[in-house]
Design an enzyme around this catalytic site. Structure first.
Site, PDB file in Angstrom:
ATOM      1  CG  ASP A  10      38.905 -19.565  -8.140  1.00  0.00           C
ATOM      2  OD1 ASP A  10      38.587 -19.169  -9.094  1.00  0.00           O
ATOM      3  OD2 ASP A  10      38.464 -20.237  -7.286  1.00  0.00           O
ATOM      4  CB  SER A  11      35.204 -16.895  -8.300  1.00  0.00           C
ATOM      5  OG  SER A  11      35.382 -18.039  -8.491  1.00  0.00           O
ATOM      6  CB  CYS A  73      38.970 -17.821 -11.539  1.00  0.00           C
ATOM      7  SG  CYS A  73      37.080 -17.619 -12.073  1.00  0.00           S
ATOM      8  CG  ASN A  74      38.913 -22.600 -15.956  1.00  0.00           C
ATOM      9  OD1 ASN A  74      39.033 -23.188 -17.034  1.00  0.00           O
ATOM     10  ND2 ASN A  74      39.205 -23.051 -14.749  1.00  0.00           N
ATOM     11  CB  THR A  75      34.485 -17.566 -14.777  1.00  0.00           C
ATOM     12  OG1 THR A  75      33.920 -18.590 -14.650  1.00  0.00           O
ATOM     13  CG2 THR A  75      33.457 -16.486 -15.178  1.00  0.00           C
ATOM     14  CD  GLU A 152      32.322 -23.440  -3.271  1.00  0.00           C
ATOM     15  OE1 GLU A 152      32.153 -23.403  -2.168  1.00  0.00           O
ATOM     16  OE2 GLU A 152      33.324 -23.404  -4.213  1.00  0.00           O
ATOM     17  CB  CYS A 184      34.979 -24.992 -14.146  1.00  0.00           C
ATOM     18  SG  CYS A 184      34.302 -24.411 -12.642  1.00  0.00           S
ATOM     19  CB  THR A 185      38.434 -23.700 -10.165  1.00  0.00           C
ATOM     20  OG1 THR A 185      37.230 -23.288  -9.903  1.00  0.00           O
ATOM     21  CG2 THR A 185      39.461 -22.733 -10.509  1.00  0.00           C
ATOM     22  CG  HIS A 186      34.464 -25.753  -8.027  1.00  0.00           C
ATOM     23  ND1 HIS A 186      35.005 -24.511  -8.484  1.00  0.00           N
ATOM     24  CD2 HIS A 186      34.026 -25.484  -7.007  1.00  0.00           C
ATOM     25  CE1 HIS A 186      34.804 -23.655  -7.305  1.00  0.00           C
ATOM     26  NE2 HIS A 186      34.332 -24.183  -6.557  1.00  0.00           N
TER      27      HIS A 186
HETATM   28  N1  DGL Z   1      36.283 -20.333 -10.452  1.00  0.00           N
HETATM   29  C1  DGL Z   1      35.234 -20.569 -11.487  1.00  0.00           C
HETATM   30  C2  DGL Z   1      35.803 -20.899 -12.557  1.00  0.00           C
HETATM   31  O1  DGL Z   1      36.770 -21.621 -12.792  1.00  0.00           O
HETATM   32  C3  DGL Z   1      34.259 -21.476 -10.860  1.00  0.00           C
HETATM   33  C4  DGL Z   1      33.275 -20.841  -9.711  1.00  0.00           C
HETATM   34  C5  DGL Z   1      32.616 -19.651 -10.147  1.00  0.00           C
HETATM   35  O2  DGL Z   1      31.582 -19.634 -10.708  1.00  0.00           O
HETATM   36  O3  DGL Z   1      32.971 -18.599  -9.463  1.00  0.00           O
HETATM   37  O4  DGL Z   1      35.013 -20.708 -13.849  1.00  0.00           O
END
Ligand code: DGL
Length: 266
Positions: A10-11, A73-75, A152, A184-186
């Site tokens: 993930d990011s 990570c979705n992105t 976060e 999105c993960t969050h």
């Molecule tokens: N992990 C990213 C996602 O799921 C969210 C955090 C980011 O922008 O890096 O899209």
């Protein structure tokens, strides 16, 4: 049988929600988690950068002898999954398709909302994937960039996140969707607020959680499940300092982490 670890990346820290779902499902799989905390967020980066980072991380996870890669990570899933699959032969699972399939299954009125980072929503990957699954769907997407820094910071309840969420969710609420993808993960962390605003009847889909079914299926079809006597371990690697990651990790993961190490990607 294959006792090598599953690589998850993930990011940053949010992908631990996917590790949590995987750890819940498998008590005998080792997991190596890579959080690119030094370069977070990916959500406002270009497709070129996201592909470059994702390739570097995948190379690193393969060098750690991972048997399967999960892009939590979705992105990165939205922008780099096809690219990574064309570059590597190891099985790679993203979170978009699992989330989209589950949303299509759950929706009764064929109206689905998608929430995600700016990069995820601009890529239209969820929208295209959903329409590929079912061309009768109506998809309503909304980028909610502030949800990441809010979670976060641990700011997941109260007036401030609620007012931001109300602004973001206004159009989605008016669009008469019955299912919304938390792309999105969050976002699973602010699920109570999202649910409160959209109404309890709206089904919220956690793409990360949905992807664990695909991991199970891939482990089975590839014949790479760990032995039942293998013991679960969660070893984390982060590109920025360990401290903030270890402080926040408990919010995302309900299992103990065996080790957290710093890593420089060259
Ligand atoms: N992990 C990213 C996602 O799921 C969210 C955090 C980011 O922008 O890096 O899209």
């Amino acid at each position: 049988m294959d006792n090598r670890p599953i690589g998850v990346f993930d990011s940053g820290i949010g992908g631990l929600t996917v590790v949590d779902a995987l750890a819940n499902k498998f008590s005998n799989e080792k997991i190596i988690y890579f959080g690119d905390t030094a370069r977070l967020p990916y959500g406002n980066k270009s497709s070129k950068s996201i592909k470059h980072f994702s390739k570097q991380i995948t190379n690193w996870l393969i060098a750690q002898d991972c048997k399967l890669i999960v892009i939590a990570c979705n992105t990165a899933s939205a922008l780099a999954l096809n690219f990574l699959r064309s570059e590597f032969s190891i099985p790679i699972i993203g979170v978009i398709n699992p989330g989209a399939l589950l949303a299509n299954k759950k929706s009764k009125n064929n109206r689905i909302g998608v929430l995600g980072t700016t990069a995820t929503i601009s890529s239209k990957t969820y929208e295209k994937t959903l329409l590929n699954i079912n061309s009768d769907l109506n998809v309503f997407s909304k980028a909610c960039p502030l949800f990441v820094p809010l979670t976060e910071e641990g700011w997941i309840s109260g007036d401030v996140p609620k007012s931001i969420a109300e602004t973001y969710l206004k159009e989605i609420k008016e669009s008469n969707v019955d299912t919304v993808i938390l792309g999105c993960t969050h976002y699973p962390l602010i699920k109570p607020i999202i649910s409160q605003i959209l109404g309890m009847k709206i089904k919220l889909i956690d793409s990360g959680k949905a992807s664990t079914e695909f991991v199970e299926e891939t482990l089975r079809t590839e014949g790479i499940k760990a032995n039942s006597s293998n013991i679960r371990r969660i070893n984390c690697y982060v590109t920025d300092s360990i401290k903030p990651f270890s402080v926040l990790a408990g919010k995302f993961l309900s299992f103990p982490i065996n080790s957290i190490k710093h890593i420089e990607l060259l």
